[in-house]
Design an enzyme around this catalytic site. Structure first.
Site, PDB file in Angstrom:
ATOM      1  N   LYS A 137       0.836  -1.208   0.000  1.00  0.00           N
ATOM      2  CA  LYS A 137       0.000   0.000   0.000  1.00  0.00           C
ATOM      3  C   LYS A 137       0.869   1.255   0.000  1.00  0.00           C
ATOM      4  O   LYS A 137       0.610   2.208  -0.739  1.00  0.00           O
ATOM      5  CB  LYS A 137      -0.921  -0.008   1.217  1.00  0.00           C
ATOM      6  N   HIS A 280      -8.380 -28.994 -36.832  1.00  0.00           N
ATOM      7  CA  HIS A 280      -9.308 -27.934 -36.405  1.00  0.00           C
ATOM      8  C   HIS A 280     -10.235 -28.431 -35.303  1.00  0.00           C
ATOM      9  O   HIS A 280     -11.452 -28.248 -35.358  1.00  0.00           O
ATOM     10  CB  HIS A 280     -10.097 -27.383 -37.586  1.00  0.00           C
TER      11      HIS A 280
END
Length: 518
Positions: A137, A280
């Site tokens: 922080k 595919h």
């Protein structure tokens, strides 16, 4: 005043070189506790114990050590606020400039066999995350480091005087990520131990690698994967970097292949040597065989035209004979549990060919969930796992399949669940003969599959992933000489298909389960 570093780590990797650099090269004073302080002291480096620094002893068997205003005030005070600095002076608190913390090994603890609830709970770190979050922080004034792999860069940054605001932000982000993953691990473990209804799906998956691009060159892509699980546990022996499309095809290949078991798994009863050719994401050739060579050859023979540029997966060790079958065709990837030395030597001549070894252990470690993204959300479902339970199967026609036909129907049913819906598979004698995938109507898929099989359809079987809404597929199958059909059943017009089978001398089995794949 000398800068102050607070060091408190469970993982002691690289600790001493870091401590020596901080003290000897950059003039830091070190505050530390427990085993970290003990190790630093053993190297005759100056260190102040946290209890001595705060004037407050460790209590509650070490549960409270660093939870003290002298620690958190020193971390959280903003240097650009006069009121903060006045508070520090009034309380005789020194500002802390560097926090190096990593946490109690909760994940390692719960990975042990028969770990107790009490042992796991005691390995939940409290002070560590509090210090990390405080430093992250206040990153504009405090540098926070949470991983030993950051130490060399940290030392270089101090040496080169390149501790920039950007670096502070980067370390802060890594710190919050570190505590988030830690809390997530704890939350998931507790959730698995108690009867709770999950309101959120929580998962942290590390980045494995950036991919060159996604499905198309204009799409960015990344691969995230848990270490040693699933494809992250695969060992690439040679070839170009894997692409997004390679990975999607490999996943489709493995899903199909697992229907036949996998070398060195415990489920030996259902194991058959098998090979799958994927194009595919659809199987274009699937076959079993007594040897790796036969499995691969028969899978390729299922549709050699479509196999060009495809992916091949085999569930047993690739040997010399199998490799020779593969050396003269263009294939993007081959995945197998193992490649023997002769096979590797043969296939190494194809420099761009990707060879992957994927062991059974990596497959077994991976979670059996199927996750897909939609706009702004995720869809999570159980994987459509291999299912050998035939209790729900019903013979619904006058004629009943014989043993050979039942084996063929079972084989075709394993394949069709991995073909995009609407899906039709034609097969015989442990080999796919024709595949019909992803058409907007079922008769369209049947036409593709039967035309691909051609004269080989005579005496073969046909599988459908969904029920027949009309009897047209049955009539077309009869024209090609299909002897048996397997499908889920469940249409309001099932009797039309059953009657057509009876009229045409075709046997039909209902499975009671559909296998749509979208």
């Amino acid at each position: 005043m000398s800068p102050i570093a607070l060091l408190s780590v469970s993982d002691k990797t690289g600790l001493i070189p870091l401590a020596k650099a901080l003290v000897n090269d950059f003039g830091f004073k070190i505050i530390s506790s427990g085993g970290t302080a003990k190790l630093i002291e053993s190297e005759n480096l100056p260190v102040t114990r946290v209890a001595d620094y705060t004037g407050f002893p460790e209590i509650l068997e070490g549960r409270v050590k660093t939870l003290n205003p002298k620690i958190h005030g020193g971390i959280l005070a903003r240097r650009d606020k006069k009121s903060h600095l006045n508070d520090l002076n009034e309380q005789n608190i020194n500002p802390i400039d560097l926090v190096v913390v990593n946490l109690y090994p909760f994940e390692q603890t719960i990975s042990k066999k028969n770990v107790s609830w009490e042992e796991a709970i005691e390995n939940i770190d409290i002070g560590g995350p509090a210090m990390i979050r405080a430093a992250a922080k206040n990153h504009q004034d405090v540098l926070v480091v949470t991983n030993p792999n950051q130490y060399p860069d940290l030392i270089d940054a101090y040496r080169l005087k390149t501790i920039t605001n950007e670096l502070r932000k980067i370390y802060s982000q890594k710190a919050f990520e570190h505590t988030a993953i830690y809390d997530l691990t704890i939350s998931k473990w507790i959730a698995n131990k108690i009867p709770s209804k999950k309101a959120s799906w929580l998962q942290a998956v590390p980045l494995k690698q950036k991919l060159r691009y996604g499905e198309n060159p204009h799409q960015k892509a990344s691969w995230y994967g848990e270490p040693e699980k699933g494809w992250s546990g695969a060992n690439q022996l040679q070839g170009k970097e894997l692409s997004t499309n390679n990975l999607l095809d490999l996943e489709a290949a493995l899903s199909t292949l697992r229907e036949f078991g996998y070398e060195n798994t415990t489920n030996i009863d259902s194991y058959q040597k098998a090979a799958v050719v994927i194009k595919h994401t659809n199987p274009c050739g699937v076959a079993t065989g007594d040897t790796p060579y036969l499995a691969i050859k028969r899978a390729l023979d299922g549709d050699r035209v479509s196999a060009f540029g495809g992916i091949i997966a085999i569930n047993c060790t690739v040997d010399e004979a199998a490799a020779k079958e593969l050396e003269n065709i263009f294939i993007e990837c081959i995945v197998a549990p193992c490649f023997d030395n002769q096979a590797q030597e043969i296939l190494s001549k194809k420099k761009n060919l990707r060879l992957l070894e994927l062991k059974a252990e990596s497959i077994q470690k991976a979670a059996k969930k199927h996750i897909r993204s939609i706009l702004g959300g995720l869809l999570i479902q159980d994987s459509d796992e291999p299912d050998v339970d035939k209790k729900e199967w019903k013979n619904v026609t006058n004629l009943i399949p014989n043993e050979i036909e039942l084996n063929d129907l079972s084989f075709a049913w394993k394949i069709v669940k991995h073909i995009r819906s609407n899906a039709i598979a034609v097969a015989s004698n442990g080999q796919s003969l024709g595949i019909g995938a992803g058409q907007m109507n079922r008769i369209g898929s049947a036409k593709l599959a039967l035309e691909a099989a051609g004269i080989k359809s005579k005496g073969a079987v046909l599988a459908s992933d969904g029920f027949f809404p009309f009897d047209d597929t049955v009539k077309m199958a009869a024209d090609y000489g299909i002897t048996s059909i397997i499908q889920p059943g469940g249409s309001i017009r099932d009797n039309d298909s059953i009657s057509a089978c009876n009229d045409l001398g075709i046997k039909m089995v209902f499975t009671g389960k559909r296998h749509f794949l979208h």
